[in-house]
Design a protein around this motif. Structure first.
Motif, PDB file in Angstrom:
ATOM      1  N   ALA A   1      47.463  44.429  36.282  1.00 39.35           N
ATOM      2  CA  ALA A   1      47.294  44.612  34.837  1.00 39.35           C
ATOM      3  C   ALA A   1      47.463  43.284  34.106  1.00 39.35           C
ATOM      4  CB  ALA A   1      48.292  45.647  34.320  1.00 39.35           C
ATOM      5  N   ARG A   2      48.456  42.510  34.488  1.00 36.85           N
ATOM      6  CA  ARG A   2      48.682  41.202  33.860  1.00 36.85           C
ATOM      7  C   ARG A   2      47.518  40.259  34.133  1.00 36.85           C
ATOM      8  NH1 ARG A   2      49.922  38.058  29.969  1.00 36.85           N
ATOM      9  NH2 ARG A   2      50.860  36.088  30.553  1.00 36.85           N
ATOM     10  N   LEU A   3      47.013  40.264  35.361  1.00 36.08           N
ATOM     11  CA  LEU A   3      45.869  39.424  35.694  1.00 36.08           C
ATOM     12  C   LEU A   3      44.666  39.782  34.821  1.00 36.08           C
ATOM     13  CD1 LEU A   3      44.740  37.223  37.555  1.00 36.08           C
ATOM     14  CD2 LEU A   3      44.138  39.029  39.163  1.00 36.08           C
ATOM     15  N   CYS A   4      44.443  41.069  34.607  1.00 37.92           N
ATOM     16  CA  CYS A   4      43.324  41.496  33.758  1.00 37.92           C
ATOM     17  C   CYS A   4      43.523  41.056  32.311  1.00 37.92           C
ATOM     18  CB  CYS A   4      43.150  43.014  33.844  1.00 37.92           C
ATOM     19  SG  CYS A   4      42.517  43.568  35.444  1.00 37.92           S
TER      20      CYS A   4
ATOM     21  N   LEU B   1      37.997  41.156  33.659  1.00 39.75           N
ATOM     22  CA  LEU B   1      38.277  42.042  34.772  1.00 39.75           C
ATOM     23  C   LEU B   1      38.644  43.426  34.264  1.00 39.75           C
ATOM     24  CD1 LEU B   1      40.654  39.705  36.818  1.00 39.75           C
ATOM     25  CD2 LEU B   1      38.185  39.941  37.068  1.00 39.75           C
ATOM     26  N   GLU B   2      38.240  44.441  35.003  1.00 39.32           N
ATOM     27  CA  GLU B   2      38.665  45.810  34.748  1.00 39.32           C
ATOM     28  C   GLU B   2      39.239  46.360  36.036  1.00 39.32           C
ATOM     29  OE1 GLU B   2      35.699  48.314  32.940  1.00 39.32           O
ATOM     30  OE2 GLU B   2      34.978  46.660  31.689  1.00 39.32           O
ATOM     31  N   HIS B   3      40.197  47.274  35.896  1.00 39.74           N
ATOM     32  CA  HIS B   3      40.817  47.831  37.097  1.00 39.74           C
ATOM     33  C   HIS B   3      41.165  49.299  36.902  1.00 39.74           C
ATOM     34  CE1 HIS B   3      45.170  48.208  35.958  1.00 39.74           C
ATOM     35  NE2 HIS B   3      44.727  47.450  34.961  1.00 39.74           N
ATOM     36  N   GLN B   4      41.307  49.966  38.016  1.00 39.04           N
ATOM     37  CA  GLN B   4      41.860  51.311  38.082  1.00 39.04           C
ATOM     38  C   GLN B   4      42.947  51.251  39.139  1.00 39.04           C
ATOM     39  OE1 GLN B   4      38.543  53.896  38.934  1.00 39.04           O
ATOM     40  NE2 GLN B   4      38.135  54.217  36.766  1.00 39.04           N
ATOM     41  N   GLY B   5      44.170  51.279  38.704  1.00 37.09           N
ATOM     42  CA  GLY B   5      45.278  51.115  39.638  1.00 37.09           C
ATOM     43  C   GLY B   5      45.214  49.744  40.277  1.00 37.09           C
TER      44      GLY B   5
ATOM     45  N   PRO C   1      40.573  36.627  30.681  1.00 37.68           N
ATOM     46  CA  PRO C   1      39.625  36.095  29.686  1.00 37.68           C
ATOM     47  C   PRO C   1      39.938  34.663  29.249  1.00 37.68           C
ATOM     48  CG  PRO C   1      40.167  38.349  29.168  1.00 37.68           C
ATOM     49  CD  PRO C   1      41.096  37.922  30.279  1.00 37.68           C
ATOM     50  N   LYS C   2      41.192  34.280  29.320  1.00 35.93           N
ATOM     51  CA  LYS C   2      41.585  32.909  28.990  1.00 35.93           C
ATOM     52  C   LYS C   2      40.870  31.905  29.892  1.00 35.93           C
ATOM     53  CE  LYS C   2      45.849  30.177  28.756  1.00 35.93           C
ATOM     54  NZ  LYS C   2      47.315  30.252  28.907  1.00 35.93           N
TER      55      LYS C   2
ATOM     56  N   ASN D   1      33.355  40.431  35.188  1.00 40.09           N
ATOM     57  CA  ASN D   1      32.290  40.029  34.265  1.00 40.09           C
ATOM     58  C   ASN D   1      31.164  41.069  34.223  1.00 40.09           C
ATOM     59  OD1 ASN D   1      33.737  37.767  33.633  1.00 40.09           O
ATOM     60  ND2 ASN D   1      32.526  36.397  34.876  1.00 40.09           N
ATOM     61  N   ASP D   2      31.526  42.311  34.011  1.00 31.75           N
ATOM     62  CA  ASP D   2      30.606  43.442  33.864  1.00 31.75           C
ATOM     63  C   ASP D   2      29.810  43.784  35.117  1.00 31.75           C
ATOM     64  OD1 ASP D   2      31.373  43.959  31.196  1.00 31.75           O
ATOM     65  OD2 ASP D   2      30.005  42.418  30.475  1.00 31.75           O
ATOM     66  N   GLN D   3      30.148  43.197  36.246  1.00 31.65           N
ATOM     67  CA  GLN D   3      29.490  43.552  37.504  1.00 31.65           C
ATOM     68  C   GLN D   3      30.439  44.426  38.320  1.00 31.65           C
ATOM     69  OE1 GLN D   3      27.833  40.288  39.674  1.00 31.65           O
ATOM     70  NE2 GLN D   3      26.639  39.559  37.942  1.00 31.65           N
ATOM     71  N   ALA D   4      29.941  45.584  38.727  1.00 34.20           N
ATOM     72  CA  ALA D   4      30.766  46.526  39.478  1.00 34.20           C
ATOM     73  C   ALA D   4      31.200  45.931  40.809  1.00 34.20           C
ATOM     74  CB  ALA D   4      29.994  47.817  39.707  1.00 34.20           C
ATOM     75  N   THR D   5      32.431  46.214  41.176  1.00 31.38           N
ATOM     76  CA  THR D   5      32.989  45.759  42.447  1.00 31.38           C
ATOM     77  C   THR D   5      34.100  46.708  42.857  1.00 31.38           C
ATOM     78  OG1 THR D   5      33.843  43.838  43.631  1.00 31.38           O
ATOM     79  CG2 THR D   5      34.700  44.201  41.422  1.00 31.38           C
ATOM     80  N   THR D   6      34.608  46.548  44.037  1.00 33.67           N
ATOM     81  CA  THR D   6      35.747  47.351  44.497  1.00 33.67           C
ATOM     82  C   THR D   6      36.679  46.481  45.328  1.00 33.67           C
ATOM     83  OG1 THR D   6      34.447  48.106  46.392  1.00 33.67           O
ATOM     84  CG2 THR D   6      34.574  49.591  44.511  1.00 33.67           C
ATOM     85  N   PHE D   7      37.359  45.549  44.686  1.00 38.29           N
ATOM     86  CA  PHE D   7      38.353  44.720  45.361  1.00 38.29           C
ATOM     87  C   PHE D   7      39.679  45.452  45.348  1.00 38.29           C
ATOM     88  CE2 PHE D   7      35.621  40.979  44.291  1.00 38.29           C
ATOM     89  CZ  PHE D   7      35.490  40.500  45.582  1.00 38.29           C
TER      90      PHE D   7
END
Length: 67
Positions: A7-10, A20-24, A14-15, A31-37
């Protein structure tokens, strides 16, 4: 990484030009590109290094496509 670190990384990404977006523990978008890291597989430093490589790859692609 744990969920608080993700959560902190997300929040701070932007700085540095990343969105980044995350779920758990899963990063779902860079950058608006879907991924699953799955960040549970990484130490915080390792994941930041991975993000740095993504930025470098994008910069190189932009440079070579520039006209």
């Amino acid at each position: 990484m744990d969920e608080a670190q993700v959560a902190r990384l997300c929040e701070i990404a932007p700085k540095y030009g990343l969105h980044l977006e995350h779920q758990g523990l899963i990063i779902t978008k860079i950058n608006d590109q879907a991924t699953t890291f799955d960040t549970a597989s990484y130490m915080p430093d390792q994941f930041i290094d991975l993000l740095s490589k993504i930025i470098a790859t994008n910069m190189k692609a932009d440079l070579w496509q520039w006209q």
